[in-house]
Design a protein around this motif. Structure first.
Motif, PDB file in Angstrom:
ATOM      1  N   TRP A 105      19.325  78.547 -18.882  1.00 26.04           N
ATOM      2  CA  TRP A 105      19.882  77.494 -18.036  1.00 26.04           C
ATOM      3  C   TRP A 105      20.820  76.627 -18.865  1.00 26.04           C
ATOM      4  O   TRP A 105      20.516  76.272 -20.006  1.00 26.04           O
TER       5      TRP A 105
ATOM      6  N   GLU B 248      23.361  87.533  -8.531  1.00 28.71           N
ATOM      7  CA  GLU B 248      23.379  86.154  -8.051  1.00 28.71           C
ATOM      8  C   GLU B 248      23.776  85.191  -9.177  1.00 28.71           C
ATOM      9  O   GLU B 248      23.758  85.538 -10.353  1.00 28.71           O
TER      10      GLU B 248
ATOM     11  N   TRP C  13      22.308  81.285 -10.093  1.00 24.78           N
ATOM     12  CA  TRP C  13      21.311  80.291  -9.707  1.00 24.78           C
ATOM     13  C   TRP C  13      21.802  78.907 -10.115  1.00 24.78           C
ATOM     14  O   TRP C  13      22.251  78.699 -11.251  1.00 24.78           O
TER      15      TRP C  13
ATOM     16  N   VAL D 247      13.703  76.019  -9.299  1.00 26.79           N
ATOM     17  CA  VAL D 247      14.823  76.647  -8.599  1.00 26.79           C
ATOM     18  C   VAL D 247      14.468  77.022  -7.166  1.00 26.79           C
ATOM     19  O   VAL D 247      15.308  76.917  -6.257  1.00 26.79           O
ATOM     20  N   ASP D 248      13.246  77.420  -6.910  1.00 29.58           N
ATOM     21  CA  ASP D 248      12.858  77.777  -5.539  1.00 29.58           C
ATOM     22  C   ASP D 248      12.513  76.552  -4.690  1.00 29.58           C
ATOM     23  O   ASP D 248      12.361  76.678  -3.475  1.00 29.58           O
TER      24      ASP D 248
ATOM     25  N   LYS E 198      19.936  80.054  -5.014  1.00 33.59           N
ATOM     26  CA  LYS E 198      20.166  81.373  -5.588  1.00 33.59           C
ATOM     27  C   LYS E 198      21.278  82.013  -4.767  1.00 33.59           C
ATOM     28  O   LYS E 198      21.029  82.606  -3.719  1.00 33.59           O
TER      29      LYS E 198
ATOM     30  N   HIS F 124      23.254  75.932 -14.288  1.00 34.16           N
ATOM     31  CA  HIS F 124      23.262  77.250 -13.654  1.00 34.16           C
ATOM     32  C   HIS F 124      22.776  78.307 -14.633  1.00 34.16           C
ATOM     33  O   HIS F 124      22.645  78.072 -15.841  1.00 34.16           O
TER      34      HIS F 124
END
Length: 344
Positions: A157, A183, A185, A279-280, A285, A303
């Motif tokens: 990250w 993807e 994130w 993140v979730d 994402k 990101h």
């Protein structure tokens, strides 16, 4: 030893100014089609003087309630610069949404992407120029080393440009090809900071990230330069951080000075674990489509490129991303007024 030396002031940044109107559009029976940004929508807003008309050149659909916006029906391709009003709206919307994704843009040329980027600020290119890159200021990224630079964003990250006194303000990202699992994130750093308990916030507020090469120390917790909210400056990649300076315990935060140094992985591992968990909950994402053109608030979001971005092209498909970076305009500053400093 850590020696706090003020960074030199940023020389005057001359932002590009451009003419109005013009743009793409095929002629229909000899009558030119008006560019998408001319299809303005009128809104009524309430202000101190009563009702006032406000024009918007495009509409944004929120991706999440707190973060991210999607734009459709706007054509960014063309020869003429974007109108001044559109550039102003872009910057206002970036302050609100922090990442904007313009859908269905086809394949914008490298020169056009750089032209748009220069309207957002000063383009600053610090990366390797891949032979397949269409322009010196386009960073070409891929999962095939013959097509672009590989393993980009895979170290952890991060925000881009932490090795500089003024990390990048924005990136533009344009996808010419996408692969399965490729993807990106994103996590909004204001909300990430607000997720933490008070003890963690207080501890993080005393940390300074000493960048790889030990040239600068940036505050882990600082104020976003345009939004004014609390966000964070971080890079969890092993080679991008030499350690974390820790403030003393002065009761006056503005009077604190770094007194000790801890190993980089101690804080990087903690941040990584918490970001992976967050993140979730609060992040995005982003599953890209061919033609997507994104503008990212590099100072408001961190990101990460997950493993799927490097999946084998033979099985997952080819991934090609064209990226530009727009220079930062301010040295990171904490709420107490202290700023990033040079390390000696």
């Amino acid at each position: 030893a850590l020696l706090g030396r003020s960074l030199p002031p940023l020389s005057a940044v001359v932002l590009a100014t451009w003419g109005t109107a013009g743009g793409p559009g095929a002629a229909v029976r000899g009558v030119p089609r008006r560019p998408a940004w001319h299809r303005q929508r009128r809104h009524l807003t309430v202000c101190a003087g009563g009702m006032q008309e406000a024009w918007r050149l495009y509409e944004v659909t929120p991706i999440l309630p707190h973060f991210g916006g999607e734009v459709r029906g706007v054509v960014l391709q063309g020869d003429d610069p974007l109108p001044d009003d559109m550039v102003r709206q872009l910057k206002e919307d970036m302050n609100k949404y922090r990442v904007l994704i313009f859908k269905g843009q086809g394949q914008i040329s490298g020169a056009r992407q750089v032209q748009i980027s220069r309207q957002l600020g000063v383009v600053e290119s610090t990366f390797y120029k891949h032979p397949q890159s269409p322009h010196p200021d386009i960073f070409r990224v891929s999962n095939d080393e013959e097509q672009g630079c590989t393993n980009v964003g895979r170290t952890g990250w991060h925000i881009d440009g932490t090795f500089q006194a003024r990390p990048f303000k924005y990136q533009t990202m344009h996808f010419h090809a996408v692969c399965e699992g490729g993807e990106t994130w994103f996590i909004p750093l204001k909300e990430f900071y607000e997720l933490q308990d008070e003890e963690t916030k207080a501890r993080w507020d005393k940390l300074w990230m000493v960048v790889g090469g030990e040239s600068y120390a940036h505050p882990l917790v600082y104020q976003h330069p345009t939004r004014g909210d609390t966000c964070m400056m971080l890079h969890c990649g092993p080679s991008f951080c030499s350690g974390w300076a820790v403030d003393d315990d002065s009761p006056d935060p503005a009077a604190r000075k770094p007194k000790s140094l801890i190993r980089p992985r101690v804080i990087q591992d903690e941040l990584t674990a918490r970001l992976d968990e967050a993140v979730d909950k609060i992040g995005l994402k982003m599953n890209w489509e061919v033609g997507d053109f994104a503008i990212n608030d590099n100072l408001g979001n961190c990101h990460y490129a997950p493993p799927g971005t490097q999946a084998r092209p033979a099985t997952a498909g080819l991934r090609i991303l064209h990226r530009t970076t727009i220079a930062g305009e301010e040295v990171p500053r904490k709420a107490d007024g202290r700023t990033s400093f040079m390390v000696a």
